[in-house]
Scaffold this active site. Structure first.
Site, mmCIF file in Angstrom:
data_model
loop_
_atom_site.group_PDB
_atom_site.id
_atom_site.type_symbol
_atom_site.label_atom_id
_atom_site.label_comp_id
_atom_site.label_asym_id
_atom_site.label_seq_id
_atom_site.Cartn_x
_atom_site.Cartn_y
_atom_site.Cartn_z
ATOM 1 N N VAL A 52 0.831 -1.203 0.000
ATOM 2 C CA VAL A 52 0.000 0.000 0.000
ATOM 3 C C VAL A 52 0.867 1.255 0.000
ATOM 4 O O VAL A 52 1.619 1.478 0.938
ATOM 5 C CB VAL A 52 -0.919 0.009 1.238
ATOM 6 C CG1 VAL A 52 -1.715 1.289 1.300
ATOM 7 C CG2 VAL A 52 -1.838 -1.204 1.213
ATOM 8 N N PRO A 53 0.788 2.030 -1.036
ATOM 9 C CA PRO A 53 1.589 3.270 -1.134
ATOM 10 C C PRO A 53 0.990 4.393 -0.309
ATOM 11 O O PRO A 53 0.439 5.338 -0.854
ATOM 12 C CB PRO A 53 1.548 3.586 -2.629
ATOM 13 C CG PRO A 53 0.243 3.022 -3.103
ATOM 14 C CD PRO A 53 -0.063 1.835 -2.221
ATOM 15 N N CYS A 54 1.104 4.292 0.982
ATOM 16 C CA CYS A 54 0.466 5.276 1.850
ATOM 17 C C CYS A 54 1.086 6.663 1.680
ATOM 18 O O CYS A 54 0.497 7.652 2.062
ATOM 19 C CB CYS A 54 0.562 4.826 3.307
ATOM 20 S SG CYS A 54 2.096 4.004 3.714
ATOM 21 N N HIS A 55 2.268 6.695 1.086
ATOM 22 C CA HIS A 55 2.915 7.997 0.921
ATOM 23 C C HIS A 55 2.312 8.785 -0.230
ATOM 24 O O HIS A 55 2.582 9.955 -0.391
ATOM 25 C CB HIS A 55 4.408 7.787 0.684
ATOM 26 C CG HIS A 55 4.697 6.732 -0.325
ATOM 27 N ND1 HIS A 55 4.874 5.409 0.033
ATOM 28 C CD2 HIS A 55 4.805 6.796 -1.648
ATOM 29 C CE1 HIS A 55 5.106 4.716 -1.067
ATOM 30 N NE2 HIS A 55 5.057 5.517 -2.107
#
Length: 114
Positions: A52-55
């Site tokens: 998950v690319p939370c950034h």
DNA sequence: AATATGGCACAAA
DNA sequence: CTTTGTGCCATAT
């Protein structure tokens, strides 16, 4: 719970590289437009760190959240953002340009999460 | 079970 | 334009 975290993760997964989205967009796509803050919690304690690319999730006004340059992981964020998104003083340049909210709820159904 | 905190959003002042 | 105040939802204590 009024929002499906699993769904949020799946949705966020389909954000392409070099693009960003907002907490609101995710919350709305997940079915609850008021759960923007909850989405932040999902990112904070995300069990799917690399997946998950939370950034790539930012404020609705284009600013980076409190995770960038505030406490730690400052380098990672910058690197990833520089892959395709320019950030100036915590604000995304041409934010609307790399903004992505075309989430496919149908595609999510097929996605699988570890 | 209740309160506090947190990677937010929006309206009002 | 910047600063409060209120709403919302999921964890941690």
């Amino acid at each position: 719970m009024k929002i499906d975290r699993n769904l949020v993760y799946k949705l966020l997964k389909q954000v392409p590289k070099g693009k960003v989205t907002t907490y609101k967009a995710l919350a709305k796509a997940a079915g609850n437009s008021k759960a923007s803050r909850a989405v932040g919690q999902f990112m904070r304690t995300n069990p799917y760190a690399p997946i998950v690319p939370c950034h790539r999730v930012v404020y609705s006004d284009g600013r980076i959240g409190g995770f960038a340059g505030k406490t730690r992981i400052n380098d990672k964020i910058k690197m990833l953002e520089e892959e395709g998104v320019m950030v100036k003083n915590g604000v995304i340049v041409d934010f609307q340009k790399h903004y992505f909210d075309n989430f496919s709820i149908e595609k999510v159904e097929n996605e699988t999460l570890p």
